[in-house]
Design an enzyme around this catalytic site. Structure first.
Site, short mmCIF file in Angstrom:
data_model
loop_
_atom_site.label_atom_id
_atom_site.label_comp_id
_atom_site.label_asym_id
_atom_site.label_seq_id
_atom_site.Cartn_x
_atom_site.Cartn_y
_atom_site.Cartn_z
N GLY A 44 0.83 -1.20 0.00
CA GLY A 44 0.00 0.00 0.00
C GLY A 44 0.86 1.25 0.00
N GLN A 49 2.88 9.90 1.72
CA GLN A 49 4.19 9.26 1.57
C GLN A 49 4.94 9.75 0.33
OE1 GLN A 49 2.45 5.14 2.37
NE2 GLN A 49 4.56 4.96 3.15
N CYS A 88 6.80 -0.62 6.70
CA CYS A 88 6.28 0.56 6.02
C CYS A 88 7.35 1.08 5.07
CB CYS A 88 5.92 1.63 7.05
SG CYS A 88 5.33 3.18 6.36
N LEU A 89 6.94 1.50 3.89
CA LEU A 89 7.90 2.05 2.93
C LEU A 89 8.58 3.31 3.47
CD1 LEU A 89 5.80 1.55 -0.32
CD2 LEU A 89 7.82 0.23 0.40
N HIS A 130 -3.40 0.54 8.05
CA HIS A 130 -2.09 1.20 8.01
C HIS A 130 -2.16 2.46 7.15
CE1 HIS A 130 2.46 0.93 7.66
NE2 HIS A 130 2.17 1.73 6.66
N GLU A 131 -2.76 2.35 5.96
CA GLU A 131 -2.82 3.50 5.06
C GLU A 131 -3.77 4.57 5.58
OE1 GLU A 131 -0.43 3.57 3.09
OE2 GLU A 131 0.03 1.44 3.08
N HIS A 134 -1.90 6.61 7.96
CA HIS A 134 -1.06 7.61 7.28
C HIS A 134 -1.85 8.88 6.98
CE1 HIS A 134 2.95 6.16 6.52
NE2 HIS A 134 2.52 5.00 6.06
#
Length: 165
Positions: A44, A49, A88-89, A130-131, A134
């Site tokens: 995702g 991000q 996480c990226l 998670h997203e 963000h």
């Protein structure tokens, strides 16, 4: 492809604003998100991000590999709980044990402005949560134990130091 913002970048702590109209600008953001998600091989990716402060995220369904688009998403139902390692990226090669709902129902707009409701379980449900975090300025480190933060202290400081100068 856009650069993925990492821990310490203030944009990751911003509560994003809703998308009011899906115009060419939003479609361009969606292309950036898609290109970046696919290139990074992530599950995702949320708009902040890549530096966009809007309530948008993309998720790749791990079963079908289809990329799903969510604009102004809201989790409307959760059930079950599970603790699992999560990455996480924006925290490259760092993982924390996080408790999330096992199943979620999410409402959002798709890239055409149509209202949709999606149910997800397992990894996809974790991704949705998670997203959405963000989009509210919440990061995986906010769930980490003191021991986990201590274990990753050196890497976390390196990430944060990149943004101090």
């Amino acid at each position: 492809m856009k650069r993925i913002r990492t821990f310490g970048d203030e944009v990751l702590r911003t509560r994003c604003t809703s998308v009011t109209v899906i115009d060419e600008r939003v479609r361009r953001w969606l292309r950036y998100l898609r290109e970046t998600l696919l290139a990074s091989k992530g599950v995702g990716l949320a708009a902040p991000q890549i530096g966009i402060r809007r309530r948008i995220f993309l998720a790749r369904n791990p079963e079908t590999e289809k990329v799903l688009t969510f604009i102004n998403p809201e989790i409307v139902e959760c059930c079950g709980q599970r603790i699992d390692l999560e990455g996480c990226l924006s925290f490259p090669e760092i993982f924390f044990s996080i408790q999330r709902a096992e199943k979620v129902t999410l409402t959002a707009l798709d890239e055409h402005g149509r209202r949709l409701t999606t149910e997800a379980t397992g990894l996809l449900a974790r991704c949705f949560q998670h997203e959405c975090d963000h989009l509210n300025g919440i990061l995986i480190i906010d769930y980490a134990s003191a021991e986990e933060k201590s274990f990753w202290k050196e890497r976390l400081e390196k990430l944060r130091d990149r943004h101090r100068s």
